[in-house]
Design an enzyme around this catalytic site. Structure first.
Site, PDB file in Angstrom:
ATOM      1  N   GLU A  62       0.832  -1.209   0.000  1.00  0.00           N
ATOM      2  CA  GLU A  62       0.000   0.000   0.000  1.00  0.00           C
ATOM      3  C   GLU A  62       0.867   1.261   0.000  1.00  0.00           C
ATOM      4  O   GLU A  62       0.542   2.249  -0.657  1.00  0.00           O
ATOM      5  CB  GLU A  62      -0.932   0.014   1.227  1.00  0.00           C
ATOM      6  N   CYS A  90      -2.156  -0.639   7.417  1.00  0.00           N
ATOM      7  CA  CYS A  90      -1.592  -0.340   8.730  1.00  0.00           C
ATOM      8  C   CYS A  90      -1.565   1.191   8.877  1.00  0.00           C
ATOM      9  O   CYS A  90      -1.799   1.923   7.910  1.00  0.00           O
ATOM     10  CB  CYS A  90      -0.190  -0.937   8.851  1.00  0.00           C
TER      11      CYS A  90
END
Length: 169
Positions: A62, A90
């Site tokens: 990501e 996260c």
């Protein structure tokens, strides 16, 4: 975060992200993968976790997609992109997504699910508190989890942690 029915195209993108997670696992890494898709439905970039293979704890897919988008797309283009990912971002990746100005996120499993799975396996907690995406980057359009992928992803995380020498949660 909401679980809403996804279109066939969205499900294919989530499935690809899960496939990339499988590729990461096959390479000895943590099973995470992500796909960046533009407003027209074109896949712009794919990434998989490279944390264990590089030794760099920031090599999350990501984060890679956010960095790539910031360097290759206009702010307007970024805002209409969707990141399809195997696991909920996260805090580091959620912040990168927000700072890059990317659009919607669709994830297959949540941070809460992963935390539960890891606890069941006796894994140590991660070094960073697992916050939900919107706790880090409020206002983002976030969809997930996608239950169709739960058992496959749970199995991937179990497989990684039951291998000899697994060191990270």
């Amino acid at each position: 975060m909401t679980t809403v029915p996804l279109t066939d195209a969205e499900l294919r993108h989530v499935a690809r992200a899960v496939g990339l997670a499988g590729e990461a696992l096959g390479a000895g890494d943590e099973p995470f993968g992500s796909v960046l898709v533009n407003a027209e439905g074109e896949v712009l970039r794919e990434a998989r976790n490279l944390v264990r293979t590089t030794g760099d704890e920031t090599q999350h897919p990501e984060f890679e997609l956010a960095r790539w988008a910031a360097g290759h797309l206009s702010p307007e283009e970024r805002s209409t992109c969707v990141v399809y990912t195997s696991g909920e971002h996260c805090p580091m990746c959620a912040a990168a997504h927000g700072w890059a100005g990317l659009g919607k996120i669709v994830y297959a499993h949540s941070s809460a699910e992963l935390t539960q799975w890891l606890g069941e396996l006796g894994s140590a907690p991660p070094p960073v508190r697992p916050l939900g995406i919107q706790e880090v980057a409020p206002g983002l359009d976030v969809r997930g989890p996608v239950p169709a992928f739960t058992e496959r992803l749970r199995s991937m995380h179990r497989d990684l942690r039951t291998r000899a020498g697994s060191r990270r949660p």
